[in-house]
Design a protein around this motif. Structure first.
Motif, short mmCIF file in Angstrom:
data_model
loop_
_atom_site.label_atom_id
_atom_site.label_comp_id
_atom_site.label_asym_id
_atom_site.label_seq_id
_atom_site.Cartn_x
_atom_site.Cartn_y
_atom_site.Cartn_z
N ASP A 1 58.26 79.61 22.17
CA ASP A 1 57.52 80.61 21.41
C ASP A 1 58.23 81.97 21.42
N HIS A 2 58.30 82.58 20.24
CA HIS A 2 59.01 83.87 20.11
C HIS A 2 58.36 84.95 20.99
N ARG A 3 57.04 85.00 21.03
CA ARG A 3 56.35 85.98 21.87
C ARG A 3 56.76 85.80 23.33
N LEU A 4 56.74 84.57 23.79
CA LEU A 4 57.11 84.27 25.18
C LEU A 4 58.54 84.72 25.46
N LEU A 5 59.45 84.40 24.57
CA LEU A 5 60.85 84.80 24.77
C LEU A 5 60.99 86.32 24.83
N GLU A 6 60.31 87.04 23.97
CA GLU A 6 60.41 88.50 23.99
C GLU A 6 59.81 89.07 25.27
N LEU A 7 58.72 88.50 25.76
CA LEU A 7 58.13 88.97 27.03
C LEU A 7 59.10 88.74 28.19
N VAL A 8 59.75 87.59 28.21
CA VAL A 8 60.73 87.28 29.25
C VAL A 8 61.92 88.24 29.17
N LYS A 9 62.40 88.49 27.97
CA LYS A 9 63.53 89.42 27.79
C LYS A 9 63.15 90.83 28.23
N LEU A 10 61.94 91.24 27.90
CA LEU A 10 61.47 92.57 28.34
C LEU A 10 61.38 92.64 29.85
N ARG A 11 60.81 91.61 30.46
CA ARG A 11 60.62 91.64 31.92
C ARG A 11 61.95 91.69 32.65
N ALA A 12 62.89 90.85 32.29
CA ALA A 12 64.21 90.88 32.94
C ALA A 12 64.87 92.23 32.73
N SER A 13 64.75 92.78 31.52
CA SER A 13 65.37 94.07 31.21
C SER A 13 64.71 95.21 32.00
N GLN A 14 63.41 95.10 32.26
CA GLN A 14 62.75 96.10 33.12
C GLN A 14 63.32 96.05 34.53
N ILE A 15 63.42 94.85 35.07
CA ILE A 15 63.93 94.69 36.43
C ILE A 15 65.36 95.23 36.53
N ASN A 16 66.16 94.97 35.50
CA ASN A 16 67.57 95.38 35.51
C ASN A 16 67.80 96.80 35.01
N GLY A 17 66.76 97.46 34.53
CA GLY A 17 66.90 98.84 34.06
C GLY A 17 67.75 98.97 32.81
N CYS A 18 67.66 98.02 31.90
CA CYS A 18 68.48 98.04 30.68
C CYS A 18 67.70 98.66 29.53
N ALA A 19 67.91 99.96 29.32
CA ALA A 19 67.18 100.68 28.27
C ALA A 19 67.48 100.13 26.88
N PHE A 20 68.73 99.77 26.62
CA PHE A 20 69.09 99.23 25.31
C PHE A 20 68.26 97.98 25.01
N CYS A 21 68.22 97.03 25.95
CA CYS A 21 67.48 95.79 25.73
C CYS A 21 65.97 96.02 25.70
N LEU A 22 65.49 96.95 26.52
CA LEU A 22 64.06 97.26 26.49
C LEU A 22 63.63 97.73 25.11
N GLN A 23 64.38 98.66 24.55
CA GLN A 23 64.04 99.18 23.23
C GLN A 23 64.12 98.07 22.17
N MET A 24 65.20 97.31 22.19
CA MET A 24 65.40 96.28 21.18
C MET A 24 64.31 95.20 21.25
N HIS A 25 64.01 94.73 22.45
CA HIS A 25 63.05 93.63 22.56
C HIS A 25 61.61 94.09 22.39
N ALA A 26 61.32 95.33 22.73
CA ALA A 26 59.98 95.86 22.44
C ALA A 26 59.80 95.96 20.92
#
Length: 146
Positions: A31-56
């Protein structure tokens, strides 16, 4: 911060492969929603602002409500995450934090297995690995949000 290099022009073949891995993930059937939530969560943990903005942004475009996006970091307490999403987010936390020391992951894995088939577990683990790889490129080379 100023970007250190443009890794897309520095190594086009590597970036073509990276983009190919991302395309594979989008075609797994997860599911696309699930994938975006996973990408956001990993990016939060890793402090990746670029990915946080893109996936949000991508999650909003897919219809994920702001209150959900605003609470991804507190997914354990927020009421709107399904049990399947919680299992995926717990697995994301576990795999993204491997460097913090190995611990017994039976609870996370059992929860994952209760909600995902073997193929889905494999595909989800792949997705988590790929977003972690993107985070390392973006954080390491200081790729800033647009």
């Amino acid at each position: 911060m100023k970007a250190r290099i443009n890794f897309f022009t520095a190594s086009p073949a590597t970036m073509k492969a990276m983009l190919g891995t991302s395309e594979v993930i989008e075609n797994t059937g997860l599911d696309h929603r699930l994938l975006e939530l996973v990408k956001l969560r990993a990016s939060q943990i890793n402090g990746c602002a670029f990915c946080l903005q893109m996936h949000a942004r991508d999650a909003r475009a897919a219809g994920v409500p702001n209150e959900v996006l605003d609470t991804v970091s507190g997914w354990r307490e927020a009421p709107w995450f399904s049990e399947r999403e919680r299992a995926a987010l717990a697995w994301t936390d576990h795999l993204t934090r491997l460097g913090e020391g190995h611990r017994d992951d039976e609870a996370e894995y059992d929860q994952l297995a209760a909600h995902f088939s073997e193929k889905e577990r494999t595909d989800l683990t792949y997705a988590i690995g790929v977003i972690n790889m993107w985070n390392r490129f973006n954080v390491g080379f200081r790729h800033e949000p647009e």
